[in-house]
Every structure is written in C-alpha cells, then in structure tokens.
Design a protein around this motif. Sequence first.
Motif, mmCIF file in Angstrom:
data_model
loop_
_atom_site.group_PDB
_atom_site.id
_atom_site.type_symbol
_atom_site.label_atom_id
_atom_site.label_comp_id
_atom_site.label_asym_id
_atom_site.label_seq_id
_atom_site.Cartn_x
_atom_site.Cartn_y
_atom_site.Cartn_z
ATOM 1 N N MET A 10 5.901 1.298 -0.282
ATOM 2 C CA MET A 10 5.543 1.779 1.059
ATOM 3 C C MET A 10 5.581 0.625 2.059
ATOM 4 O O MET A 10 6.091 0.775 3.176
ATOM 5 N N ARG A 30 -2.107 8.095 5.477
ATOM 6 C CA ARG A 30 -2.997 9.152 4.992
ATOM 7 C C ARG A 30 -2.882 9.303 3.480
ATOM 8 O O ARG A 30 -1.785 9.293 2.928
ATOM 9 N N ASP A 31 -4.048 9.433 2.836
ATOM 10 C CA ASP A 31 -4.095 9.620 1.385
ATOM 11 C C ASP A 31 -3.487 10.981 1.029
ATOM 12 O O ASP A 31 -3.714 11.976 1.713
ATOM 13 N N ILE A 32 -2.735 11.014 -0.065
ATOM 14 C CA ILE A 32 -2.065 12.248 -0.503
ATOM 15 C C ILE A 32 -3.069 13.278 -1.024
ATOM 16 O O ILE A 32 -2.778 14.479 -1.049
ATOM 17 N N ASN A 88 -12.258 0.370 -4.461
ATOM 18 C CA ASN A 88 -12.533 0.542 -5.888
ATOM 19 C C ASN A 88 -11.898 -0.605 -6.662
ATOM 20 O O ASN A 88 -10.771 -1.000 -6.374
ATOM 21 N N GLY A 94 -13.113 2.980 -10.675
ATOM 22 C CA GLY A 94 -12.261 4.154 -10.456
ATOM 23 C C GLY A 94 -10.925 3.820 -9.809
ATOM 24 O O GLY A 94 -10.293 4.685 -9.206
ATOM 25 N N GLU A 96 -7.120 3.396 -9.389
ATOM 26 C CA GLU A 96 -5.942 3.995 -10.031
ATOM 27 C C GLU A 96 -4.645 3.337 -9.594
ATOM 28 O O GLU A 96 -3.669 3.343 -10.338
ATOM 29 N N VAL A 97 -4.622 2.814 -8.373
ATOM 30 C CA VAL A 97 -3.419 2.118 -7.883
ATOM 31 C C VAL A 97 -3.766 0.643 -7.755
ATOM 32 O O VAL A 97 -4.690 0.265 -7.014
ATOM 33 N N HIS A 101 -6.554 -1.679 -1.773
ATOM 34 C CA HIS A 101 -6.541 -0.765 -0.620
ATOM 35 C C HIS A 101 -7.968 -0.432 -0.231
ATOM 36 O O HIS A 101 -8.847 -0.299 -1.071
ATOM 37 N N HIS A 103 -10.228 2.366 1.368
ATOM 38 C CA HIS A 103 -10.318 3.789 1.729
ATOM 39 C C HIS A 103 -11.147 3.909 3.009
ATOM 40 O O HIS A 103 -12.217 3.298 3.110
#
Length: 115
Positions: A10, A30-32, A88, A94, A96-97, A101, A103
């Motif tokens: 991205m 924007r978060d998916i 995170n 938690g 995951e990526v 980042h 949030h």
Amino acid sequence: MSDDCLFCKMARGEIKPDTVYEDEKILAFRDINPQGPVHVLVIPKEHIPTLNDLEEHHAELLGRMFLVAKKIAEQENFAETGYRTVINCNRHGGQEVFHIHLHVIGGRQMTWPPG
Ligand code: 5GP
Ligand code: ZN
C-alpha cells in the motif's frame, strides 16, 4: 520495505486502499473490517514490524503518526466527542499485520477494558 508485506504494498502504491491522508512518510486508510463507524489505520511508509522494533530515530515518525490521528479525528468530526487510538503488539496484543499501524476508531461509545 518488505516485498511481501501488505502494508508496504500500500505504501508503494501497488495496492490502493481507501486513503484518507498521505505524505512523504505516512499513509492513512480505512480499515477493511471497521470496528466502528470510522476506523482508519495510520502507517509509516517505512517497514517497522512491531512496536518492539522501534528505535530512537523513529521518535519523530511516531509523533507524526499521532498528529495524523488527531487530524483524522478533526476531519471525521469526533475529535471533541472522543475516539480510541490503539497499537496492537504481537500475539497477546492481537496483532495480525506485522507492519506497525495506529488504529483510529471513532463515531461510537468505546468501552473499557478492551477485549
Ligand atoms: P492488527 O490486528 O494487526 O492490529 O490490525 C490489522 C488490521 O488490518 C485489522 O483491523 C484488519 O481489518 C486490517 N486489514 C487487514 N487486511 C487489510 C486490507 O487488505 N485492507 C485494509 N484496508 N485493512 C486491512
Ligand atoms: Zn511493511
């Protein structure tokens, strides 16, 4: 930069997210899978996997990520009512990526403690 990292793709423009802010060093989109009426992810274009990988020279970059979060809250009209910012880290956090980042979630009442 990491070849197979989703958020690096991205940052390079190879995958085009729903971008709400971009400058030389930072991208926000924007978060998916939004966890509120507004859910934006603020990322550095530099590949930093986790909070644990931060170094002294990243201090200004992280500060700028929070300034972008503030700008988004103002643009989305929830700066005054309030919002949640979260980073995170690793499994118990938690994450995951594995490209750091921030949030930014707003537009609803948050609860505490988080799940
Ligand atoms: P983490 O759990 O690592 O803190 O957050 C990863 C976030 O990235 C999740 O909120 C998830 O919905 C979001 N995400 C994962 N894949 C994509 C994608 O392809 N596009 C967008 N916009 N967000 C994604
Ligand atoms: Zn990356």
